[in-house]
Design a protein around this motif. Structure first.
Motif, PDB file in Angstrom:
ATOM      1  N   ALA A  99       0.749  -1.270  -0.079  1.00 45.12           N
ATOM      2  CA  ALA A  99       0.219   0.035  -0.159  1.00 45.12           C
ATOM      3  C   ALA A  99       0.840   1.481  -0.100  1.00 45.12           C
ATOM      4  O   ALA A  99       2.405   1.079   0.330  1.00 45.12           O
ATOM      5  N   VAL A 100       0.691   2.346  -0.693  1.00 40.08           N
ATOM      6  CA  VAL A 100       1.049   3.365  -0.681  1.00 40.08           C
ATOM      7  C   VAL A 100       0.134   4.530   0.848  1.00 40.08           C
ATOM      8  O   VAL A 100      -0.390   4.147  -0.128  1.00 40.08           O
ATOM      9  N   ASN A 101       1.203   5.345   1.079  1.00 40.30           N
ATOM     10  CA  ASN A 101       0.545   6.010   2.175  1.00 40.30           C
ATOM     11  C   ASN A 101       0.871   7.035   2.322  1.00 40.30           C
ATOM     12  O   ASN A 101       1.819   8.216   1.853  1.00 40.30           O
ATOM     13  N   ILE A 102       0.203   8.311   1.727  1.00 41.40           N
ATOM     14  CA  ILE A 102      -0.617   9.706   1.735  1.00 41.40           C
ATOM     15  C   ILE A 102      -0.831   9.735   2.405  1.00 41.40           C
ATOM     16  O   ILE A 102      -2.688  10.356   2.472  1.00 41.40           O
ATOM     17  N   PRO A 103      -0.892  10.799   4.003  1.00 43.21           N
ATOM     18  CA  PRO A 103      -2.156  11.182   4.947  1.00 43.21           C
ATOM     19  C   PRO A 103      -3.277  11.779   3.800  1.00 43.21           C
ATOM     20  O   PRO A 103      -2.351  12.493   2.885  1.00 43.21           O
ATOM     21  N   LEU A 104      -4.276  12.268   4.634  1.00 44.15           N
ATOM     22  CA  LEU A 104      -5.302  12.400   3.844  1.00 44.15           C
ATOM     23  C   LEU A 104      -5.043  13.882   3.692  1.00 44.15           C
ATOM     24  O   LEU A 104      -5.324  14.861   2.381  1.00 44.15           O
ATOM     25  N   HIS A 105      -4.474  14.773   4.758  1.00 43.69           N
ATOM     26  CA  HIS A 105      -4.394  16.002   4.909  1.00 43.69           C
ATOM     27  C   HIS A 105      -3.288  16.462   3.627  1.00 43.69           C
ATOM     28  O   HIS A 105      -3.176  17.451   3.671  1.00 43.69           O
ATOM     29  N   GLU A 106      -2.706  15.419   3.471  1.00 39.86           N
ATOM     30  CA  GLU A 106      -1.023  16.120   2.217  1.00 39.86           C
ATOM     31  C   GLU A 106      -1.314  15.422   1.128  1.00 39.86           C
ATOM     32  O   GLU A 106      -0.651  16.175   0.042  1.00 39.86           O
ATOM     33  N   LEU A 107      -2.767  15.129   0.389  1.00 42.35           N
ATOM     34  CA  LEU A 107      -3.495  14.258  -0.433  1.00 42.35           C
ATOM     35  C   LEU A 107      -3.534  15.346  -1.765  1.00 42.35           C
ATOM     36  O   LEU A 107      -2.729  15.368  -3.223  1.00 42.35           O
ATOM     37  N   LEU A 108      -3.737  16.836  -1.418  1.00 38.15           N
ATOM     38  CA  LEU A 108      -4.405  17.472  -2.911  1.00 38.15           C
ATOM     39  C   LEU A 108      -2.673  18.132  -2.808  1.00 38.15           C
ATOM     40  O   LEU A 108      -2.445  18.866  -4.228  1.00 38.15           O
ATOM     41  N   LYS A 109      -1.206  18.697  -1.892  1.00 39.50           N
ATOM     42  CA  LYS A 109      -0.434  18.903  -2.618  1.00 39.50           C
ATOM     43  C   LYS A 109       0.314  17.714  -3.091  1.00 39.50           C
ATOM     44  O   LYS A 109       1.551  18.090  -3.411  1.00 39.50           O
ATOM     45  N   ARG A 110       0.040  16.370  -3.083  1.00 43.24           N
ATOM     46  CA  ARG A 110       0.534  15.267  -3.221  1.00 43.24           C
ATOM     47  C   ARG A 110      -0.141  13.895  -4.423  1.00 43.24           C
ATOM     48  O   ARG A 110       0.195  12.786  -4.519  1.00 43.24           O
ATOM     49  N   MET A 111      -0.924  14.987  -4.941  1.00 44.05           N
ATOM     50  CA  MET A 111      -1.361  14.721  -5.727  1.00 44.05           C
ATOM     51  C   MET A 111      -0.849  13.774  -6.699  1.00 44.05           C
ATOM     52  O   MET A 111      -1.221  11.918  -7.195  1.00 44.05           O
ATOM     53  N   GLU A 112       0.180  14.020  -7.577  1.00 34.76           N
ATOM     54  CA  GLU A 112       0.721  13.246  -8.244  1.00 34.76           C
ATOM     55  C   GLU A 112       1.901  12.540  -8.194  1.00 34.76           C
ATOM     56  O   GLU A 112       2.064  11.719  -8.478  1.00 34.76           O
ATOM     57  N   GLU A 113       2.055  12.174  -6.467  1.00 32.36           N
ATOM     58  CA  GLU A 113       3.084  10.634  -6.592  1.00 32.36           C
ATOM     59  C   GLU A 113       1.586   9.656  -6.372  1.00 32.36           C
ATOM     60  O   GLU A 113       2.185   8.868  -5.726  1.00 32.36           O
ATOM     61  N   VAL A 114       0.415   9.994  -6.287  1.00 32.59           N
ATOM     62  CA  VAL A 114      -0.428   8.828  -6.250  1.00 32.59           C
ATOM     63  C   VAL A 114      -0.368   8.191  -8.283  1.00 32.59           C
ATOM     64  O   VAL A 114      -0.747   8.419  -8.780  1.00 32.59           O
ATOM     65  N   PRO A 115       0.695   6.739  -8.154  1.00 27.46           N
ATOM     66  CA  PRO A 115       0.357   5.761  -8.879  1.00 27.46           C
ATOM     67  C   PRO A 115      -0.865   6.009 -10.132  1.00 27.46           C
ATOM     68  O   PRO A 115      -1.323   5.763  -9.747  1.00 27.46           O
ATOM     69  N   GLY A 116       0.234   5.717 -10.810  1.00 26.05           N
ATOM     70  CA  GLY A 116      -1.122   5.714 -11.948  1.00 26.05           C
ATOM     71  C   GLY A 116      -2.367   4.779 -12.125  1.00 26.05           C
ATOM     72  O   GLY A 116      -1.565   3.229 -11.119  1.00 26.05           O
ATOM     73  N   GLY A 117      -3.383   4.110 -12.710  1.00 30.36           N
ATOM     74  CA  GLY A 117      -4.486   2.876 -12.459  1.00 30.36           C
ATOM     75  C   GLY A 117      -4.973   3.253 -11.091  1.00 30.36           C
ATOM     76  O   GLY A 117      -5.727   4.592 -11.058  1.00 30.36           O
ATOM     77  N   LYS A 118      -5.662   2.239 -11.492  1.00 28.99           N
ATOM     78  CA  LYS A 118      -7.074   2.565 -10.518  1.00 28.99           C
ATOM     79  C   LYS A 118      -6.815   2.589  -8.882  1.00 28.99           C
ATOM     80  O   LYS A 118      -6.142   2.036  -9.072  1.00 28.99           O
ATOM     81  N   VAL A 119      -7.012   3.180  -8.363  1.00 26.77           N
ATOM     82  CA  VAL A 119      -7.177   3.996  -6.608  1.00 26.77           C
ATOM     83  C   VAL A 119      -7.980   3.013  -5.878  1.00 26.77           C
ATOM     84  O   VAL A 119      -9.457   3.654  -5.774  1.00 26.77           O
ATOM     85  N   TRP A 120      -8.113   2.403  -5.008  1.00 27.29           N
ATOM     86  CA  TRP A 120      -8.710   1.415  -3.796  1.00 27.29           C
ATOM     87  C   TRP A 120      -7.694   2.021  -2.604  1.00 27.29           C
ATOM     88  O   TRP A 120      -6.989   1.980  -2.178  1.00 27.29           O
ATOM     89  N   VAL A 121      -8.700   2.878  -2.316  1.00 28.80           N
ATOM     90  CA  VAL A 121      -7.851   3.924  -1.450  1.00 28.80           C
ATOM     91  C   VAL A 121      -9.066   3.466  -0.289  1.00 28.80           C
ATOM     92  O   VAL A 121     -10.564   3.234   0.210  1.00 28.80           O
ATOM     93  N   HIS A 122      -7.846   3.413   1.393  1.00 25.59           N
ATOM     94  CA  HIS A 122      -8.906   3.047   2.551  1.00 25.59           C
ATOM     95  C   HIS A 122      -8.457   3.652   3.480  1.00 25.59           C
ATOM     96  O   HIS A 122      -7.359   5.048   4.106  1.00 25.59           O
ATOM     97  N   CYS A 123      -8.993   3.666   5.087  1.00 24.23           N
ATOM     98  CA  CYS A 123      -8.905   4.729   5.655  1.00 24.23           C
ATOM     99  C   CYS A 123      -8.527   3.391   6.964  1.00 24.23           C
ATOM    100  O   CYS A 123      -8.405   2.994   7.057  1.00 24.23           O
ATOM    101  N   GLU A 124      -8.851   3.935   8.242  1.00 28.60           N
ATOM    102  CA  GLU A 124      -9.486   3.299   9.198  1.00 28.60           C
ATOM    103  C   GLU A 124     -11.020   3.056   9.494  1.00 28.60           C
ATOM    104  O   GLU A 124     -10.893   1.496   9.946  1.00 28.60           O
TER     105      GLU A 124
END
Length: 444
Positions: A387-412
Motif C-alpha cells: 500500500a502507498v501511504n499519503i495521509p489525507l491532509h497531504e493528498l491535495l499537495k501530493r496528488m501527482e505522487e499517486v501511481p497510475g491506474g485504478k486507486v483503491w483508497v482506504h483509511c481506518e
C-alpha cells in the motif's frame, strides 16, 4: 457551586459556565456564544466574568464578544500580549465571583502563558485546566514552535505536578481539551469526568517519576495536527468578532454549475454512501454528522481562505455553518437540497464504487494501486503489503505522487477515505472507496 458543561464534540473541546446560583464565570467560551447565553438563561444567572486559560490553537474564542455583551470582566494573562482590552490576571491572582473564589495558577506547557483556575466555594473545589492536565494525558506541547517543544514539554511536566498541589484530591477536574481534540498529546481516555485524586493514580504525567523519560515519550508520540491551527492563535490575539450563523439563500442552479465548472470548492455534506452513489461532478465529500471530525478535516484538507459552497439539507447546512465559524471559516454559500440532479441542472451526476475488504482483495488487479490515507504513525503501526501511504491532509499537495491506474483508497473507518476518494475522482482518477474498518489481519 454548579458547573454547566458546554460540549463541542466536533472539535473535542468543552467550555464551562460556573456559578453560585446568581452570578457566573465562563471559562474558554467558543465563538458561537449563543450556547453560553442559553445555559446562563436556563440557570437564571448573570455572567460577570469570562476567563481564558490560553490563546487557543484549535478554535476562535467567543470570550471578547461574550464579555462585551455582558459588561463582564475579561480575564486574560497579560503576558499573552493580546490586542484588545481585558482585565489582566496572572499566577496567584484571585478574583471573587459571588461566593466563588477564583485563583489563577500558571501552568505553562501547552502554551507559554497558559493559566489554570482553581475555583473554591466553601469545601467544594473545581480545577479548570484548559490544555494542561487532561483526562489521562496532557495538552500537546508542539503547537508554539519546534524549537520550544522540548522546554514546553518539561514545563508541562512541572506544571501539572504543581497544579494538583493547588487543590484537594477530591477536587473535580474540568479540562477544555482532550475529548477527541488534536490538542491532546495522547488518545482520549474516554472518561467524561474525573478528580485530581483519580488523575494522580492514572495520568502518565503524574505517575512517571522520570522527567526525561516523560519528555522523550510525549514528544515521540506527537502526531500531525490540522494546518488551520496556524490561523487560530493570531486571530485570537486580535480578538475575533461574533459568529454569523445565518443560512444563506440557496444558490441558483446555473450559478452552482458555474462554480463546479470553474473548479471552486463545492462540499457535499450527505453521508458518504449517498455521495458515492450519486453526486455532482467536481464536488467533494465531507460527510456531516455521525460523530465525524467534519470541521477539523475540512479545515485541514481544503485550501485556506477559499470560498466554500455547502451542499445538503438545511439542517446539516445550518449545523455545518456553525461548526465552521468556530475555526474562522465564515459565510459559506449553500445549495439546499439532497437531490444532486436538481441542484445544478446541466452538470453531470457521477458515482464511484464502494466496497468492503473482501471485495477489494477479490477484485483488485495486479496493476491497481492501494492508497492508505491514514496518518504516517497509523501506517507505520500496520498496513497492507504494497500500500502507498499519503495521509489525507497531504493528498491535495501530493496528488501527482499517486501511481497510475485504478486507486483503491482506504483509511481506518471509511470517513477519511471517503473524502480522499472524492478528491481523487475530482482530479480525474479512477477510484474505488474501500469503506470498511481497517483489519489488522490484512496488514504486514
Amino acid at each position: 457551586m454548579d458547573v454547566v458543561v458546554i460540549e463541542t464534540p466536533p472539535l473535542g473541546d468543552r467550555s464551562y459556565l460556573v456559578h453560585d446560583g446568581q452570578v457566573a464565570l465562563v471559562i474558554d467560551p467558543q465563538r458561537d456564544t449563543d450556547r453560553v447565553e442559553t445555559a446562563a438563561a436556563e440557570a437564571g444567572v448573570r455572567i460577570t466574568h469570562v476567563a481564558e486559560t490560553h490563546l487557543h490553537n484549535d478554535y476562535l474564542t467567543g470570550g471578547l464578544v461574550l464579555a462585551g455583551a455582558h459588561g463582564a470582566w475579561y480575564l486574560v494573562n497579560p503576558a499573552a500580549a493580546v490586542g484588545f482590552e481585558h482585565r489582566p490576571i496572572a499566577d496567584g491572582d484571585t478574583v471573587q465571583v459571588g461566593r466563588l473564589t477564583v485563583k489563577a495558577v500558571a501552568t505553562p506547557g501547552h502554551t507559554h502563558h497558559h493559566l489554570s483556575y482553581v475555583v473554591t466555594d466553601g469545601d467544594q473545589q473545581a480545577v479548570f485546566s484548559g490544555g494542561s492536565l487532561l483526562y489521562g494525558s496532557v495538552g500537546r506541547t508542539d503547537l508554539v514552535a519546534p524549537e520550544d517543544t522540548e522546554q514546553l514539554t518539561r514545563d508541562q511536566y512541572t506544571s501539572v505536578r504543581r497544579l494538583v498541589k493547588e487543590a484537594g484530591p477530591e477536587a473535580a477536574l474540568y479540562p477544555t481539551h482532550g475529548f477527541g481534540s488534536f490538542c491532546s498529546s495522547g488518545p482520549a481516555s474516554g472518561a467524561h469526568e474525573s478528580t485530581i485524586a483519580q488523575q494522580l493514580e492514572t495520568n502518565h504525567a503524574l505517575t512517571d517519576p522520570d522527567e526525561d523519560h516523560f519528555v522523550r515519550e510525549l514528544i515521540a508520540n506527537l502526531t500531525a495536527y490540522p494546518s488551520y491551527y496556524a490561523h487560530m492563535a493570531p486571530a485570537n490575539i486580535q480578538g475575533p468578532g461574533p459568529a454569523d450563523l445565518t443560512v444563506p439563500e440557496s444558490l441558483d442552479p446555473a450559478e452552482l454549475s458555474r462554480r463546479l465548472e470553474d473548479g471552486e470548492w463545492v462540499v457535499d455534506l450527505r453521508n458518504r454512501v449517498a455521495f458515492a452513489s450519486s453526486h455532482l461532478q467536481g464536488s467533494v465529500s465531507f460527510e456531516y454528522g455521525r460523530g465525524s471530525s467534519f470541521t477539523a478535516y475540512l479545515g485541514w484538507v481544503l485550501p485556506w481562505g477559499r470560498q466554500l459552497t455547502l451542499v445538503g439539507g438545511r439542517t446539516d447546512v445550518e449545523k455545518a455553518i456553525r461548526d465552521l465559524s468556530r475555526i474562522g471559516i465564515d459565510s459559506p454559500d449553500a445549495a439546499l437540497g439532497t437531490e444532486p440532479e436538481a441542484l445544478a441542472v446541466g452538470t453531470a451526476v457521477v458515482s464511484y464504487p464502494r466496497v468492503g475488504w473482501e471485495e477489494m482483495l477479490r477484485q483488485r488487479s495486479d496493476g491497481d494501486v492501494v492508497l492508505d490515507v491514514r496518518r504516517t504513525d497509523e501506517y507505520d503501526a500496520g498496513h497492507l503489503a504494497g500500500a502507498v501511504n499519503i495521509p489525507l491532509h497531504e493528498l491535495l499537495k501530493r496528488m501527482e505522487e499517486v501511481p497510475g491506474g485504478k486507486v483503491w483508497v482506504h483509511c481506518e473507518s471509511g470517513y477519511r477515505s471517503g473524502v480522499a476518494a472524492s478528491l481523487l475522482q475530482r482530479a480525474g482518477r479512477d477510484v474505488v472507496h474501500v469503506d470498511a474498518k481497517f483489519r489488522s489481519q490484512t496488514t504486514s
